[in-house]
Design a protein around this motif. Structure first.
Motif, PDB file in Angstrom:
ATOM      1  N   THR A  28       4.998   3.819  13.406  1.00  0.00           N
ATOM      2  CA  THR A  28       6.105   3.890  14.366  1.00  0.00           C
ATOM      3  C   THR A  28       6.752   2.514  14.572  1.00  0.00           C
ATOM      4  O   THR A  28       7.963   2.364  14.449  1.00  0.00           O
ATOM      5  CB  THR A  28       5.591   4.414  15.727  1.00  0.00           C
ATOM      6  OG1 THR A  28       4.896   5.638  15.496  1.00  0.00           O
ATOM      7  CG2 THR A  28       6.722   4.653  16.697  1.00  0.00           C
ATOM      8  N   ALA A  64       3.579  10.821   8.134  1.00  0.00           N
ATOM      9  CA  ALA A  64       3.391  11.348   9.491  1.00  0.00           C
ATOM     10  C   ALA A  64       2.094  10.903  10.192  1.00  0.00           C
ATOM     11  O   ALA A  64       2.090  10.775  11.414  1.00  0.00           O
ATOM     12  CB  ALA A  64       3.477  12.880   9.477  1.00  0.00           C
ATOM     13  N   PRO A  65       0.975  10.639   9.479  1.00  0.00           N
ATOM     14  CA  PRO A  65      -0.207  10.162  10.204  1.00  0.00           C
ATOM     15  C   PRO A  65      -0.004   8.797  10.873  1.00  0.00           C
ATOM     16  O   PRO A  65      -0.817   8.386  11.709  1.00  0.00           O
ATOM     17  CB  PRO A  65      -1.282  10.059   9.106  1.00  0.00           C
ATOM     18  CG  PRO A  65      -0.859  11.028   8.060  1.00  0.00           C
ATOM     19  CD  PRO A  65       0.651  10.964   8.074  1.00  0.00           C
ATOM     20  N   GLY A  66       1.089   8.080  10.512  1.00  0.00           N
ATOM     21  CA  GLY A  66       1.326   6.772  11.123  1.00  0.00           C
ATOM     22  C   GLY A  66       2.529   6.740  12.048  1.00  0.00           C
ATOM     23  O   GLY A  66       2.707   5.795  12.810  1.00  0.00           O
ATOM     24  N   VAL A  67       3.376   7.748  11.970  1.00  0.00           N
ATOM     25  CA  VAL A  67       4.643   7.713  12.703  1.00  0.00           C
ATOM     26  C   VAL A  67       4.739   8.865  13.702  1.00  0.00           C
ATOM     27  O   VAL A  67       4.524  10.021  13.346  1.00  0.00           O
ATOM     28  CB  VAL A  67       5.840   7.803  11.715  1.00  0.00           C
ATOM     29  CG1 VAL A  67       7.162   7.839  12.468  1.00  0.00           C
ATOM     30  CG2 VAL A  67       5.818   6.634  10.743  1.00  0.00           C
ATOM     31  N   ALA A  68       5.045   8.517  14.950  1.00  0.00           N
ATOM     32  CA  ALA A  68       5.304   9.547  15.953  1.00  0.00           C
ATOM     33  C   ALA A  68       6.815   9.716  16.031  1.00  0.00           C
ATOM     34  O   ALA A  68       7.517   8.861  16.574  1.00  0.00           O
ATOM     35  CB  ALA A  68       4.737   9.125  17.306  1.00  0.00           C
ATOM     36  N   ALA A  69       7.318  10.823  15.480  1.00  0.00           N
ATOM     37  CA  ALA A  69       8.767  11.039  15.389  1.00  0.00           C
ATOM     38  C   ALA A  69       9.450  10.935  16.756  1.00  0.00           C
ATOM     39  O   ALA A  69      10.499  10.305  16.883  1.00  0.00           O
ATOM     40  CB  ALA A  69       9.041  12.398  14.752  1.00  0.00           C
ATOM     41  N   GLN A  83       6.605  13.258   4.156  1.00  0.00           N
ATOM     42  CA  GLN A  83       5.700  13.923   5.098  1.00  0.00           C
ATOM     43  C   GLN A  83       4.386  13.162   5.256  1.00  0.00           C
ATOM     44  O   GLN A  83       3.807  13.115   6.339  1.00  0.00           O
ATOM     45  CB  GLN A  83       5.415  15.349   4.635  1.00  0.00           C
ATOM     46  CG  GLN A  83       4.594  16.139   5.643  1.00  0.00           C
ATOM     47  CD  GLN A  83       4.018  17.396   5.026  1.00  0.00           C
ATOM     48  OE1 GLN A  83       4.726  18.125   4.343  1.00  0.00           O
ATOM     49  NE2 GLN A  83       2.744  17.642   5.261  1.00  0.00           N
ATOM     50  N   ILE A 112       0.853  -1.188   0.000  1.00  0.00           N
ATOM     51  CA  ILE A 112       0.000   0.000   0.000  1.00  0.00           C
ATOM     52  C   ILE A 112       0.894   1.246   0.000  1.00  0.00           C
ATOM     53  O   ILE A 112       1.947   1.256   0.638  1.00  0.00           O
ATOM     54  CB  ILE A 112      -0.920   0.011   1.248  1.00  0.00           C
ATOM     55  CG1 ILE A 112      -1.738  -1.284   1.361  1.00  0.00           C
ATOM     56  CG2 ILE A 112      -1.822   1.227   1.273  1.00  0.00           C
ATOM     57  CD1 ILE A 112      -2.772  -1.503   0.309  1.00  0.00           C
ATOM     58  N   ASN A 113       0.450   2.300  -0.674  1.00  0.00           N
ATOM     59  CA  ASN A 113       1.249   3.535  -0.747  1.00  0.00           C
ATOM     60  C   ASN A 113       1.414   4.192   0.628  1.00  0.00           C
ATOM     61  O   ASN A 113       0.695   3.850   1.574  1.00  0.00           O
ATOM     62  CB  ASN A 113       0.626   4.517  -1.746  1.00  0.00           C
ATOM     63  CG  ASN A 113      -0.663   5.120  -1.240  1.00  0.00           C
ATOM     64  OD1 ASN A 113      -0.687   5.860  -0.270  1.00  0.00           O
ATOM     65  ND2 ASN A 113      -1.760   4.786  -1.875  1.00  0.00           N
ATOM     66  N   TRP A 118       0.769   7.166   2.061  1.00  0.00           N
ATOM     67  CA  TRP A 118      -0.280   7.923   2.759  1.00  0.00           C
ATOM     68  C   TRP A 118      -1.389   7.011   3.290  1.00  0.00           C
ATOM     69  O   TRP A 118      -1.809   7.121   4.448  1.00  0.00           O
ATOM     70  CB  TRP A 118      -0.864   9.007   1.846  1.00  0.00           C
ATOM     71  CG  TRP A 118      -1.403  10.189   2.600  1.00  0.00           C
ATOM     72  CD1 TRP A 118      -1.225  10.458   3.925  1.00  0.00           C
ATOM     73  CD2 TRP A 118      -2.198  11.256   2.072  1.00  0.00           C
ATOM     74  NE1 TRP A 118      -1.842  11.646   4.245  1.00  0.00           N
ATOM     75  CE2 TRP A 118      -2.444  12.145   3.128  1.00  0.00           C
ATOM     76  CE3 TRP A 118      -2.702  11.542   0.791  1.00  0.00           C
ATOM     77  CZ2 TRP A 118      -3.195  13.309   2.960  1.00  0.00           C
ATOM     78  CZ3 TRP A 118      -3.440  12.702   0.615  1.00  0.00           C
ATOM     79  CH2 TRP A 118      -3.684  13.574   1.693  1.00  0.00           C
ATOM     80  N   CYS A 119      -1.879   6.104   2.433  1.00  0.00           N
ATOM     81  CA  CYS A 119      -2.930   5.173   2.862  1.00  0.00           C
ATOM     82  C   CYS A 119      -2.408   4.272   3.978  1.00  0.00           C
ATOM     83  O   CYS A 119      -3.114   4.001   4.947  1.00  0.00           O
ATOM     84  CB  CYS A 119      -3.419   4.321   1.698  1.00  0.00           C
ATOM     85  SG  CYS A 119      -4.544   5.198   0.610  1.00  0.00           S
ATOM     86  N   ALA A 140      -0.013   4.933   6.093  1.00  0.00           N
ATOM     87  CA  ALA A 140       0.146   5.720   7.323  1.00  0.00           C
ATOM     88  C   ALA A 140      -1.220   5.879   8.003  1.00  0.00           C
ATOM     89  O   ALA A 140      -1.321   5.832   9.230  1.00  0.00           O
ATOM     90  CB  ALA A 140       0.751   7.080   7.009  1.00  0.00           C
ATOM     91  N   GLY A 141      -2.262   6.056   7.215  1.00  0.00           N
ATOM     92  CA  GLY A 141      -3.614   6.176   7.760  1.00  0.00           C
ATOM     93  C   GLY A 141      -4.029   4.911   8.494  1.00  0.00           C
ATOM     94  O   GLY A 141      -4.711   4.964   9.514  1.00  0.00           O
ATOM     95  N   LYS A 142      -3.606   3.770   7.966  1.00  0.00           N
ATOM     96  CA  LYS A 142      -3.933   2.484   8.578  1.00  0.00           C
ATOM     97  C   LYS A 142      -2.952   2.108   9.679  1.00  0.00           C
ATOM     98  O   LYS A 142      -3.197   1.176  10.434  1.00  0.00           O
ATOM     99  CB  LYS A 142      -3.891   1.367   7.532  1.00  0.00           C
ATOM    100  CG  LYS A 142      -5.019   1.398   6.541  1.00  0.00           C
ATOM    101  CD  LYS A 142      -4.873   0.269   5.544  1.00  0.00           C
ATOM    102  CE  LYS A 142      -5.498  -1.019   6.002  1.00  0.00           C
ATOM    103  NZ  LYS A 142      -6.948  -0.974   5.969  1.00  0.00           N
TER     104      LYS A 142
END
Lengths: 333, 96
Positions: A114, A142-147, A139, A101-102, A104-105, A107-109
């Motif tokens: 992280t 980022a919806p999936g990763v807490a830096a 960038q 999966i790309n 952005w998608c 990261a959403g899932k």
């Protein structure tokens, strides 16, 4: 990995590099016609599931311990989009397992997330390979990763790069900083129209056979209108999104549907009653498909989609039912 | 480009008292919802928010809350039909 067995035509792995962390497969920035064809096929949904890249670390060019590390998803389009924009930049590419999966998608899932990043950093022995401890993420990861969590778990600091890989050279020139333009997701005509094939195929596989049956039953006008509703929802909505009225996608789909029914009406031998009945049947179909485009858009929120669905779904069902009853009622008379 | 979605629906909230002004939210937001002003983040226009959740997840002091989700009609319908949270079923052969 590729199911159709022609993986070798692609520029995925070009050799190996011996490093302190073992043999690392190398790749290149070259983008061949086979890669272009693969991208085209993936957009039309042909063998989509087959475009997986083996997760792990890759070397691009002749990277050293000081070279930057870029993370991406194990979807061929994501991987290719990154490497082809790294021409002349010796670097490491860390491919996370996002199940094809790309970014952005995924990261959403949370699959581009992280824990997967932390696992990847540890499993590939990145620490032994590098003299620095930083990693550049797209960038949209980022919806999936807490830096700050990645830093706490691994010591690696995450820098969010630009949304579009094509901005990477400029991002590096600015000292690994993004400009406001680099951070903003766009949804221009080209971004939208490349999504139309997926929408068209997704609904066409139901509507086109239905239109064929209508045609064979002698309902030629309805066959044309069904195909028209499909075109309105899956192609006109993406193409004319900013010009269609309202902010609701269901409304935009309905407007596109109405335009198509109205445009086709001179060709169809309908009286006003029949025209109204057909309008009530085919507009909700276009509206339904238009509403589905929220899933491909880059700016719709869950709260917004829920709100419009609460109104649109019953309205679509009611209109369709009314249209069908009108036609049935006339038959009975 | 001025594509805007429905007004007044986004669940984004920022607690200014907690904010340290690190600017992470500014860095990760794909729709330029945040700006730094007097060393604090501010929300410029919540209607631009698509609730992707990047800001809340990357805020080291939990100053941001948002009900994260995908603005996808298929996902909402799947969730409604299966009685679960919205799920776009992205995977195998899906469009996203």
């Amino acid at each position: 990995m590729s199911m159709n067995g022609n993986e070798n035509q692609f520029t995925t792995v070009t050799g190996t590099l011996n490093t302190s962390a073992g043999q690392i497969p190398s790749t290149s920035a070259e983008y061949k016609s086979a890669d272009r064809l693969a991208a085209w096929k993936a957009r039309w949904g042909i063998h989509r599931a087959a475009w997986l890249i083996k997760p792990g670390l890759y070397a691009l060019g002749a990277p050293s311990a000081a070279s930057p590390v870029f993370a991406t998803a194990n979807y061929k389009l994501s991987f290719d989009n990154l490497r082809r924009n790294l021409k002349g930049i010796d670097s490491w590419i860390l491919v996370l397992n996002t199940k094809g999966i790309n970014v952005w998608c995924a990261a959403g899932k949370g699959t581009f997330g992280t824990l997967e990043l932390v696992r990847s950093i540890m499993e590939t022995g990145l620490e032994k390979l590098l003299e620095h401890k930083s990693i550049i993420l797209p960038q949209l990861g980022a919806p999936g990763v807490a830096a700050h969590r990645v830093k706490a778990y691994t010591g690696f600091s995450v820098t969010y790069g630009p949304v579009r890989a094509e901005d990477i050279p400029e991002f590096m020139r600015l000292g690994n900083k993004t400009s406001p333009e680099m951070r903003e997701v766009r949804f221009g005509f080209f971004d939208r129209i490349i999504l139309a094939p997926v929408e068209f195929v997704q609904f066409g596989k139901y509507i086109l056979p239905a239109a064929l049956i209508l045609y064979l039953l002698g309902l030629k006008a309805d066959a044309v209108l069904a195909a028209g509703a499909l075109l309105a929802g899956s192609v006109l909505v993406p193409a004319f999104l900013p010009r269609l009225p309202g902010r609701s996608f269901a409304l935009k789909g309905a407007a596109a549907g109405f335009s198509v029914v109205a445009a086709l009406s001179p060709l169809l031998d309908f009286d006003l009653y029949q025209f109204c009945a057909r309008t009530l049947i085919y507009i909700p179909i276009a509206s339904f498909i238009g509403l589905e485009f929220t899933g491909s858009s880059t700016y719709t929120s869950l709260s917004g989609v829920k709100k419009e669905m609460r109104i649109a779904m019953p309205a679509q069902a009611l209109a369709l039912l009314t249209g069908l009853l009108m036609l049935a009622f006339r038959r009975l008379l | 480009m001025s594509l805007r979605y429905l007004k007044g629906v986004a669940t984004l909230k920022l607690d200014a008292a907690r904010c340290t002004g690190c600017g992470m939210c500014v860095n990760v937001c794909p729709h330029a919802v945040f700006r730094l002003e007097n060393r604090k983040a501010i929300i410029t226009d919540a209607d631009l928010c698509m609730e992707c959740g990047a800001c809340a997840l990357n805020c080291p002091v939990q100053a941001i809350t948002v009900k994260k989700g995908t603005g996808c009609a298929t996902a909402v319908r799947n969730g409604f039909l299966h009685g679960t949270e919205p799920d776009c079923g992205c995977g195998e052969d899906s469009g996203c």
